[in-house]
Design an enzyme around this catalytic site. Structure first.
Site, PDB file in Angstrom:
ATOM      1  N   GLY A   1      44.379  51.843  41.595  1.00 50.84           N
ATOM      2  CA  GLY A   1      43.628  50.592  41.675  1.00 50.84           C
ATOM      3  C   GLY A   1      43.537  50.058  43.078  1.00 50.84           C
TER       4      GLY A   1
ATOM      5  CB  SER B   1      38.538  49.047  34.960  1.00 53.66           C
ATOM      6  OG  SER B   1      37.555  48.053  34.807  1.00 53.66           O
TER       7      SER B   1
ATOM      8  N   GLY C   1      37.057  37.402  37.835  1.00 53.60           N
ATOM      9  CA  GLY C   1      36.426  36.788  36.661  1.00 53.60           C
ATOM     10  C   GLY C   1      35.331  37.648  36.056  1.00 53.60           C
ATOM     11  CG  LEU C   2      36.103  39.902  33.289  1.00 52.62           C
ATOM     12  CD1 LEU C   2      35.985  39.838  31.769  1.00 52.62           C
ATOM     13  CD2 LEU C   2      36.800  41.196  33.696  1.00 52.62           C
TER      14      LEU C   2
ATOM     15  N   GLY D   1      50.059  49.870  41.029  1.00 49.39           N
ATOM     16  CA  GLY D   1      50.667  50.081  42.340  1.00 49.39           C
ATOM     17  C   GLY D   1      50.807  51.525  42.773  1.00 49.39           C
TER      18      GLY D   1
ATOM     19  CE  LYS E   1      43.630  47.894  33.038  1.00 50.56           C
ATOM     20  NZ  LYS E   1      42.682  48.089  34.144  1.00 50.56           N
TER      21      LYS E   1
ATOM     22  CB  THR F   1      46.528  42.091  37.139  1.00 51.44           C
ATOM     23  OG1 THR F   1      45.669  41.297  36.327  1.00 51.44           O
ATOM     24  CG2 THR F   1      45.710  43.068  37.953  1.00 51.44           C
TER      25      THR F   1
ATOM     26  CG  ASN G   1      39.664  43.812  30.322  1.00 50.13           C
ATOM     27  OD1 ASN G   1      40.817  43.473  30.062  1.00 50.13           O
ATOM     28  ND2 ASN G   1      39.031  43.387  31.395  1.00 50.13           N
TER      29      ASN G   1
ATOM     30  CB  CYS H   1      40.481  40.090  31.985  1.00 49.44           C
ATOM     31  SG  CYS H   1      40.113  39.261  33.535  1.00 49.44           S
TER      32      CYS H   1
END
Lengths: 303, 261
Positions: free
Chosen positions: A265, A21, A72-73, A244, A165, A193, A127, A130
């Site tokens: 990703g 995503s 920022g989605l 990664g 997630k 992240t 999610n 984030c």
């Protein structure tokens, strides 16, 4: 031919390689490079109930062996997504997992309830992690209590397989993983992240418009592999590993650590053919190793 | 499309500024002025991301595609070491090109620094359509000015500006252009590319001048194809709502009225 099919609890995938995503849009852009039906699944960009503008630019900063993003989605919101993006994605024959994010519990519940009614969605990915939005996302993913309550409620509101997630920006990811499992998560996605920042020395100011962003790319892989390794030992539900991954060797590290599927990703940005190549390399690997199923190596590196 | 383009030439034409000629037939045939190539400079992870470059020329008959770039960091420094006969991983052509009006016979091309690159391509195409080309080209000093004769159609008229006055008009290229405007100027449209402050000034002044004007913008970019939403530019719609569009997809060319500075 080795069988690439994999079962993640209630979720059955034709192969264990997914698009992560936030890096694959709603699929459309990559469909001009290869057929999306090749993918295990596309996890679409985070969807919120209402349209979201996203953060001010710059939103991207390159870092050693990786990048920061602070998108920022940005997304068109549930209604426009269902009207426009989702039908297009389905017409491309993609297996679709929808990532949802919210500012409030109600946002998540409404999204889960409404998406539950739609045919052709394989699963939802919550999610809760984030790092780039103030109100939602991470707020739910940082505290065991808040997260557990949300997951149990979403679980009751929705019939779809539920992926959670998790954020790596916590002291103990195992504690969160266990809480997610006991609250009703079917699958875990590890990791989102890592929160970071870059300072523009010439301007003496943060480079990103949002000041901080989420680190991804090869730089985070060792952290992600370690987290998959640790979480695998303490939960029974399957894990989708990400962080990664750009080639077979990277992906194998995640399988061996305990992931039953992987997601690619930021490598998609460098080479749009990363995922189809990884799928065919994985197929070849399994054949040359005489593996009948990827399950035979999942967690094999555990000591 | 993703292709390996063969390097025909990669030379420093003025200090710090390089002229890269590539051979890739499909890209040469498919490219339009304003579009860009997203280039993977090394085959490893340092630097990690691709780099976007405006296409400075594309020649369908010879398969040649040109890029002009300035060394600004590690990526462009590595690019400058690429030799003739080597291959460069290119994604493109990408982005929305300039869209010149059919019925406007005068084209004003306004550039700051290496922002001239996409306008050189545009000049050649518009000149081929029989349009009159006026080029206003500025840099901080004469040593940074590219030898435009090599790149522009013969009939193009060039007006230079340097901030230190070492060549042409002393001052900003936007002021130079403004000084040439006279009341009741003939119908023309403007295409501009350069540093953000220059484009912002142009957009503000053009609210009074009232020319049709298209700007080519730059932003930090990741995927280059529209998936990541990274290269956002703030825009204002006609009903005064603001939002973000993608430089790589809806752009890099935008109408000047669209951009919210």
């Amino acid at each position: 031919m080795a069988n690439l099919e994999v079962n993640l609890g209630p979720l059955k995938l034709k192969n264990p390689v997914l698009a992560a995503s936030g890096t694959f849009g709603f699929g459309e852009e990559y469909a001009s490079f290869f057929e999306l039906e090749k993918l295990g699944a596309v996890i679409v960009n985070s969807l919120t109930l209402k349209p979201k503008q996203g953060n001010p630019p710059p939103r991207i900063a390159e870092t050693p062996a990786g990048m920061l993003n602070s998108i920022g989605l940005q997304n068109p919101g549930l209604e426009a997504f269902l009207e426009k993006d989702f039908p297009r994605l389905k017409s491309l024959n993609a297996a679709v997992i929808i990532n949802i994010a919210g500012d409030t519990e109600d946002d998540y519940l409404t999204l889960a309830r409404e998406l539950s009614e739609i045919n052709g969605i394989l699963a939802l990915e919550l999610n809760l992690s984030c790092p780039n939005v103030k109100e939602g996302g991470i707020f739910f993913g940082n505290s065991v209590d808040v997260m557990s309550r949300l997951i149990s409620k979403v679980r009751r509101a929705c019939r779809l397989p539920l992926i959670v997630k998790l954020t790596p920006n916590v002291t103990d990811i195992v504690e969160l993983a266990e809480a997610a499992e006991s609250s009703g998560a079917d699958i875990l996605s590890l990791i989102n992240t890592l929160k970071g920042m870059v300072i523009d020395v010439s301007k003496r100011s943060p480079l990103l418009g949002n000041i901080t962003g989420g680190l991804s790319g090869p730089a985070v892989r060792p952290v992600a592999v370690r987290m998959v390794y640790e979480v695998y030992r303490s939960v029974k539900i399957p894990i989708i590993g990400m962080g990664g991954i750009s080639n077979l060797d990277d992906a194998l590290q995640f399988f061996l650590a305990g992931a039953r599927a992987v997601a690619v990703g930021s490598a998609n940005f460098i080479d749009p053919y990363t995922i189809p190549r990884l799928i065919s390399d994985l197929q070849q690997f399994m054949e040359s190793e005489g593996l009948h199923s990827i399950d035979e190596i999942v967690g094999a590196a555990q000591r | 499309m993703l292709a390996k383009a063969r390097v025909l030439r990669n030379e420093e034409i003025v200090p710090g500024c390089y002229y890269l000629q590539l051979e890739e037939w499909q890209i040469a045939r498919g490219s339009l002025p304003g579009q860009f190539l997203h280039v993977r400079i090394v085959d490893n992870i340092a630097p990690f991301l691709r780099r976007p470059f405006s296409i400075a020329g594309a020649f369908p008959d010879s398969g040649r595609v040109d890029i002009i770039y300035r060394i600004v960091g590690k990526g462009t420094e590595l690019l400058s070491r690429l030799g003739k006969g080597e291959y460069l991983d290119c994604l493109g052509p990408l982005g929305t090109p300039f869209s010149p009006a059919r019925d406007i016979a005068v084209s004003v091309l306004l550039a700051g620094g290496v922002g001239i690159a996409p306008l050189l391509f545009l000049a050649r195409i518009l000149s081929g359509e029989g349009k009159k080309i006026l080029v206003y080209y500025g840099a901080s000093t004469s040593g940074e000015l590219l030898p435009l004769k090599e790149f522009l159609p013969k009939k193009a008229e060039v007006f230079l500006a340097t901030e230190d006055g070492s060549a042409g008009y002393r001052g900003l290229v936007t002021d130079l252009f403004e000084s040439t405007l006279v009341a009741g100027t003939r119908r023309a449209e403007i295409f501009a590319c350069g540093p953000k402050p220059m484009l912002k000034i142009l957009a503000q002044k053009n609210r009074y001048w009232g020319y049709p004007m298209q700007l080519s913008l730059e932003e930090r970019m990741a995927c280059g194809i529209g998936a990541c939403q990274g290269c956002a530019v703030k825009v204002r719609s006609e009903d005064d709502k603001t939002g973000y569009l993608r430089v790589c997809r809806e752009g890099p060319v935008f109408d000047f009225q669209e951009v919210a500075w």
